[in-house]
Design an enzyme around this catalytic site. Structure first.
Site, PDB file in Angstrom:
ATOM      1  CG  ASP A  82      -1.811  -1.185   1.337  1.00 20.82           C
ATOM      2  OD1 ASP A  82      -2.288  -1.613   0.275  1.00 20.82           O
ATOM      3  OD2 ASP A  82      -2.029  -1.676   2.456  1.00 20.82           O
ATOM      4  CG  ASP A  88      -0.472   5.105   6.348  1.00 24.09           C
ATOM      5  OD1 ASP A  88      -1.262   4.640   7.165  1.00 24.09           O
ATOM      6  OD2 ASP A  88      -0.665   5.104   5.128  1.00 24.09           O
ATOM      7  CD  GLU A 111      -1.089  -2.387   6.939  1.00 22.91           C
ATOM      8  OE1 GLU A 111      -1.668  -2.870   5.953  1.00 22.91           O
ATOM      9  OE2 GLU A 111      -1.524  -1.414   7.571  1.00 22.91           O
ATOM     10  CD  GLU A 112       2.152   1.615   7.512  1.00 21.29           C
ATOM     11  OE1 GLU A 112       2.841   1.840   6.490  1.00 21.29           O
ATOM     12  OE2 GLU A 112       0.924   1.464   7.464  1.00 21.29           O
ATOM     13  CG  ASP A 132      -3.233  -1.235  10.217  1.00 21.10           C
ATOM     14  OD1 ASP A 132      -2.555  -0.212  10.009  1.00 21.10           O
ATOM     15  OD2 ASP A 132      -4.069  -1.673   9.400  1.00 21.10           O
ATOM     16  CG  LEU A 134      -3.984   6.093   9.985  1.00 22.16           C
ATOM     17  CD1 LEU A 134      -4.552   6.487  11.339  1.00 22.16           C
ATOM     18  CD2 LEU A 134      -3.313   7.290   9.354  1.00 22.16           C
ATOM     19  CG  ASP A 135      -7.944  -0.471   9.154  1.00 20.58           C
ATOM     20  OD1 ASP A 135      -7.480  -1.320   8.375  1.00 20.58           O
ATOM     21  OD2 ASP A 135      -9.166  -0.242   9.267  1.00 20.58           O
ATOM     22  CD  GLU A 294      -5.032  -5.322   8.179  1.00 19.86           C
ATOM     23  OE1 GLU A 294      -5.067  -4.155   7.746  1.00 19.86           O
ATOM     24  OE2 GLU A 294      -4.864  -6.311   7.428  1.00 19.86           O
TER      25      GLU A 294
END
Length: 351
Positions: A82, A88, A111-112, A132, A134-135, A294
């Site tokens: 993404d 983010d 996630e990042e 996560d 910033l979903d 998630e």
């Protein structure tokens, strides 16, 4: 002046009627829960306080993003492929800094970040946090609802330095999980393994206040949530299920709702009932959502609220991950709705 004195007293009484002088904050709630556990050290409370500080900071950044020119792309992509937005990156830094400074964590999974984040030895504690930051960040530039997701695991009595292997635990080992929703207000939904509770941020005092105690999900809802843009890639089971929800032979059709932020879609599902689905398809056999930060946190919360979470063949929380960024298809929400969806999968898999 007697009139002025009476008016002032009347105003004071009205104001005091709207102020709870014995309010239940998130910190107070967690401290009360901590006292119920024999041998509790307070480390989990300390970690949750640090997480809430990160959530408050992200909430503030989200609300002034336009003024501070935080919209737009940061010029990079994360491990999921993404495009990273500026928010983010800021949210990720906030979460990492708050948790490493809490002296309660030994390993972080974001996630990042491609790899696990090691905590300096002198700052290490016993907890692992998967998150996560910033979903739903694709909604940032259009002011759509976004959120943060996290779950906390215990490392256990293992010798040696923490490693990625320590984070590869099934969701049933989760100690606590929660999400923050940055919408018309900022809300945190939290489970410590004994029910689900909602806390609303009061910006006047900067505290999360208990507003929803023991949240539960309806056994069956009337809403389905799925990205229908991928309909041409669905398998027969998902195609047939969605068709039957939209064009039932008896009764009323289900309503379709899809925001594109798992936090926002799941929160609506928790409040109103129904089912949220992100299935595997011909393009992405395992779907898009990541198991550790998630699917697992949300599955933990929904199960604690009386719902179900499945990958189509079994409990999400039973899956033993092989990689920190492993994907999993997910069907989550009201118990009867998820069971019905799984019956379609079973029916078509037998063909």
């Amino acid at each position: 002046c007697p009139y002025q004195s009476t008016f002032a007293l009347s105003t004071e009484i009205k104001m005091s009627a709207h102020i709870d002088s014995d309010c239940m904050t998130l910190t107070r709630f967690v401290l009360e829960e901590q006292r119920k556990v024999s041998g509790a050290t307070g480390d989990l409370t300390q970690l949750l306080n640090s997480l809430m500080t990160a959530v408050k900071a992200v909430s503030s950044a989200v609300r002034k993003a336009g003024i501070a020119k935080l919209y737009g792309i940061a010029g990079d992509t994360n491990f999921s492929g993404d495009e990273q937005k500026k928010l983010d990156v800021i949210a990720n830094d906030l979460f990492i800094n708050m948790m490493t400074a809490s002296y309660t964590t030994c390993l972080l999974v974001s996630e990042e970040n491609d790899a696990v984040i090691d905590v300096a030895t002198e700052k290490q504690g016993k907890y692992i946090v998967c998150f996560d930051p910033l979903d739903g960040s694709s909604n940032i530039d259009c002011l759509g609802s976004i959120g943060s997701i996290f779950c906390i695991l215990r490392r256990g009595e293992v010798e040696g330095e923490p490693s990625q292997k320590d984070a590869l635990q099934p969701g049933k080992n989760i100690v606590a999980a929660g999400y923050a929703l940055y919408g018309s207000a900022t809300m945190v939904v939290l489970s410590l393994g004994h029910g689900v509770h909602g806390f609303m941020l009061d910006p006047a005092i900067g505290e999360f206040m208990l507003t929803e105690r023991n949240m539960t999900i309806k056994p069956r809802g009337s809403i389905f949530s799925i990205n229908e843009g991928y309909a041409k890639y669905w398998d027969e089971a998902v195609t047939e299920y969605v068709k039957d929800k939209k064009f039932p032979q008896t009764g009323s059709p289900y309503n379709a709702r899809y925001i594109g932020s798992m936090v926002a879609d799941l929160h609506r599902t928790l409040v109103y009932g129904g089912i949220f689905m992100y299935p595997g398809n011909k393009k992405s056999p395992l779907g898009k959502l990541r198991l550790l930060y998630e699917c697992n946190p949300m599955a933990f919360i929904v199960e604690q609220a009386g719902g179900l979470a499945s990958d189509g063949s079994g409990r999400i929380l039973e899956i033993v991950p092989a990689d920190i960024h492993e994907r999993a298809p997910v069907f989550i929400g009201s118990k009867e709705d998820v069971e019905e969806m799984c019956s379609y999968i079973k029916k078509f898999s037998g063909k």
